[in-house]
Design a protein around this motif. Sequence first.
Motif, PDB file in Angstrom:
ATOM      1  N   MET A 309       0.839  -1.200   0.000  1.00 23.01           N
ATOM      2  CA  MET A 309       0.000   0.000   0.000  1.00 23.01           C
ATOM      3  C   MET A 309       0.877   1.254   0.000  1.00 23.01           C
ATOM      4  O   MET A 309       1.762   1.404   0.847  1.00 23.01           O
ATOM      5  N   ILE A 310       0.626   2.118  -0.971  1.00 23.16           N
ATOM      6  CA  ILE A 310       1.353   3.389  -1.018  1.00 23.16           C
ATOM      7  C   ILE A 310       0.452   4.433  -0.363  1.00 23.16           C
ATOM      8  O   ILE A 310      -0.698   4.615  -0.780  1.00 23.16           O
ATOM      9  N   TYR A 311       0.970   5.078   0.647  1.00 24.38           N
ATOM     10  CA  TYR A 311       0.177   6.087   1.356  1.00 24.38           C
ATOM     11  C   TYR A 311       0.740   7.475   1.018  1.00 24.38           C
ATOM     12  O   TYR A 311       1.941   7.713   1.141  1.00 24.38           O
ATOM     13  N   ILE A 312      -0.135   8.359   0.545  1.00 24.01           N
ATOM     14  CA  ILE A 312       0.303   9.708   0.190  1.00 24.01           C
ATOM     15  C   ILE A 312      -0.581  10.709   0.931  1.00 24.01           C
ATOM     16  O   ILE A 312      -1.814  10.630   0.844  1.00 24.01           O
ATOM     17  N   MET A 341      -8.368   2.012  -3.961  1.00 24.55           N
ATOM     18  CA  MET A 341      -7.808   3.333  -3.728  1.00 24.55           C
ATOM     19  C   MET A 341      -8.697   4.141  -2.783  1.00 24.55           C
ATOM     20  O   MET A 341      -9.368   5.074  -3.202  1.00 24.55           O
ATOM     21  N   PRO A 342      -8.712   3.777  -1.516  1.00 22.12           N
ATOM     22  CA  PRO A 342      -9.499   4.576  -0.578  1.00 22.12           C
ATOM     23  C   PRO A 342      -8.840   5.940  -0.362  1.00 22.12           C
ATOM     24  O   PRO A 342      -7.605   6.049  -0.428  1.00 22.12           O
ATOM     25  N   SER A 343      -9.673   6.973  -0.127  1.00 28.21           N
ATOM     26  CA  SER A 343      -9.061   8.292   0.065  1.00 28.21           C
ATOM     27  C   SER A 343      -9.773   9.088   1.150  1.00 28.21           C
ATOM     28  O   SER A 343     -10.929   8.823   1.482  1.00 28.21           O
ATOM     29  N   GLY A 344      -9.054  10.051   1.704  1.00 29.78           N
ATOM     30  CA  GLY A 344      -9.616  10.973   2.680  1.00 29.78           C
ATOM     31  C   GLY A 344      -9.479  12.391   2.135  1.00 29.78           C
ATOM     32  O   GLY A 344      -9.133  12.562   0.967  1.00 29.78           O
ATOM     33  N   ILE A 345      -9.711  13.375   2.986  1.00 32.18           N
ATOM     34  CA  ILE A 345      -9.678  14.740   2.451  1.00 32.18           C
ATOM     35  C   ILE A 345      -8.257  15.157   2.058  1.00 32.18           C
ATOM     36  O   ILE A 345      -8.057  15.838   1.051  1.00 32.18           O
ATOM     37  N   ASP A 346      -7.281  14.702   2.826  1.00 31.42           N
ATOM     38  CA  ASP A 346      -5.904  15.079   2.537  1.00 31.42           C
ATOM     39  C   ASP A 346      -5.006  13.896   2.213  1.00 31.42           C
ATOM     40  O   ASP A 346      -3.786  14.048   2.123  1.00 31.42           O
ATOM     41  N   ASP A 347      -5.591  12.717   2.099  1.00 34.39           N
ATOM     42  CA  ASP A 347      -4.701  11.587   1.824  1.00 34.39           C
ATOM     43  C   ASP A 347      -5.361  10.504   0.972  1.00 34.39           C
ATOM     44  O   ASP A 347      -6.577  10.457   0.811  1.00 34.39           O
ATOM     45  N   ILE A 348      -4.514   9.685   0.461  1.00 32.11           N
ATOM     46  CA  ILE A 348      -4.970   8.643  -0.457  1.00 32.11           C
ATOM     47  C   ILE A 348      -4.054   7.428  -0.281  1.00 32.11           C
ATOM     48  O   ILE A 348      -2.846   7.588  -0.063  1.00 32.11           O
ATOM     49  N   SER A 349      -4.663   6.257  -0.291  1.00 31.61           N
ATOM     50  CA  SER A 349      -3.877   5.018  -0.205  1.00 31.61           C
ATOM     51  C   SER A 349      -4.112   4.241  -1.491  1.00 31.61           C
ATOM     52  O   SER A 349      -5.257   4.124  -1.938  1.00 31.61           O
ATOM     53  N   ILE A 350      -3.059   3.722  -2.034  1.00 35.07           N
ATOM     54  CA  ILE A 350      -3.217   2.953  -3.266  1.00 35.07           C
ATOM     55  C   ILE A 350      -2.711   1.536  -3.003  1.00 35.07           C
ATOM     56  O   ILE A 350      -1.552   1.338  -2.659  1.00 35.07           O
ATOM     57  N   GLN A 420     -15.079   0.748   2.497  1.00 31.23           N
ATOM     58  CA  GLN A 420     -16.427   0.242   2.172  1.00 31.23           C
ATOM     59  C   GLN A 420     -16.580   0.459   0.673  1.00 31.23           C
ATOM     60  O   GLN A 420     -16.611   1.582   0.202  1.00 31.23           O
ATOM     61  N   GLY A 421     -16.622  -0.643  -0.079  1.00 24.38           N
ATOM     62  CA  GLY A 421     -16.670  -0.530  -1.541  1.00 24.38           C
ATOM     63  C   GLY A 421     -17.835   0.332  -1.995  1.00 24.38           C
ATOM     64  O   GLY A 421     -18.866   0.355  -1.342  1.00 24.38           O
ATOM     65  N   SER A 422     -17.668   1.026  -3.116  1.00 23.84           N
ATOM     66  CA  SER A 422     -18.750   1.911  -3.579  1.00 23.84           C
ATOM     67  C   SER A 422     -19.970   1.102  -3.962  1.00 23.84           C
ATOM     68  O   SER A 422     -21.078   1.607  -4.007  1.00 23.84           O
ATOM     69  N   SER A 423     -19.789  -0.185  -4.259  1.00 22.75           N
ATOM     70  CA  SER A 423     -20.935  -1.010  -4.629  1.00 22.75           C
ATOM     71  C   SER A 423     -21.798  -1.323  -3.412  1.00 22.75           C
ATOM     72  O   SER A 423     -22.901  -1.810  -3.555  1.00 22.75           O
TER      73      SER A 423
END
Length: 449
Positions: A309-312, A341-350, A420-423
């Motif tokens: 997991m790449i965390y940015i 690729m879950p994300s938050g307001i200031d971060d993203i994990s791939i 939580q998957g978008s589906s």
Amino acid sequence: MKVIKFGGSSLASSGQVRKVVDIVKTDDARRFVVVSAPGKRDSADIKVTDLLIQLYERKLAHKSLTPLIEEIFSRFREIGEAFGIGEEHLATIHLDLEAVNQLPIENNPHLYDHILSRGEDNNAKLVAGILQAEGVNARYINPKDLGILVTDEPGNARVLYKAYRKIKKWADSEAVLVIPGFFGYTEEGNICTFSRGGSDISGSIVAAGVKADLYENFTDVDGIYAAHPGYIHHPEIIKELTYREMRELAYAGFSVFHDEALMPSFRAKIPVVIKNTNNPNCQGTKIIPNRDQHEKPVIGIASDEGFSMIYISKYLMNREVGFTRKVLTILEEFGIGYEHMPSGIDDISIVIRSNQLDDELQEQLMRKIAYEIDPDELRITHDLSMIMVVGEGMRQRVGVTAESTAALARKRINLEMINQGSSEVSIMFGIHKEQEKLAIRTLYYTFFD
Ligand code: ASP
């Protein structure tokens, strides 16, 4: 009308083929029989497809092919003789295998696929011969004649849309058609195989082409388990699941149905059932477009290891238009695909499959992200497992995430990530791989008896 597919273990020996013959005979609706190459007779055995890979390697090395051709032929002969099929069937198979000697090596990008396809092709001839000997009006049909047209991508072919129209013409065939799985023909007439295990895909294509009422996929398990049987003692067999649930369960870690096989049936809205050749009366697992009954919120729990997991993190990421595109472009340049690729307001994990990286590539990738994105924080974590908790019933029930996390917390399982998957039919947990088994057991006993 049904399309029925048998995997390699169902066709590995004469004893297994006997079961196949009985299955075909017990239901007149079984009009199209798709076969794999003979698989392993026991755990020490070698699949015919793997012997054919050896044959290809010997050919490239200009070594004699005769002993290996005889070994492969003996697999077919043993089965054929047990049913007393006509000599002419076996002679045709022998000739076809011997013809590998004549195939050109130079300028032949389809050589590997051609040799590998001999397993399924000759097995279909064999099974057709056996069914005839058993009084069934059956005949072998070549995928070219049937109309399985594919893209020119050796080892990874995809079906062409126009194939379905061609296949449809066979829908009313008088004879039961025995079709080799695993390969099709390009428009130029060359053989291209699907990826390994691809006979499932052939069956699905045929089912969609002839507009079958059902695609029966016979294998060697009673159906799809609600969790990996290596982790849970006697897990439940899922009776019915939707295509979407099936897709989310792709991380099951035990493959009973090829990932790519779902699409043709799904588009044509043909239900698929996974059944056991060794226990054909068991109802198996049915994969259907929709499911109304949701007795349980969770239908299955799947997992797989081997993720990184790449965390940015970057302050005000949300205001930087094109931020994600830039990150994904970098991944694309390095030829890396991502899984989540879950994300938050200031971060993203791939989340990516770790096998796409080596030390050098990782170093270059991280440098490039650091340089182009200028993040506040950047790190990569390895040795992760992804756990998917799946079920259409989740949408209607509050608290599945809470129940899961509470159970995991009680066992002191540290969550690296939740998504939580978008589906809305799945929740994913990223955890350290050492805790995978414990996590699966914990979640299973939270949602199943
Ligand atoms: N015989 C091929 C393989 O071993 C395809 C299949 O069995 O579905 O990959």
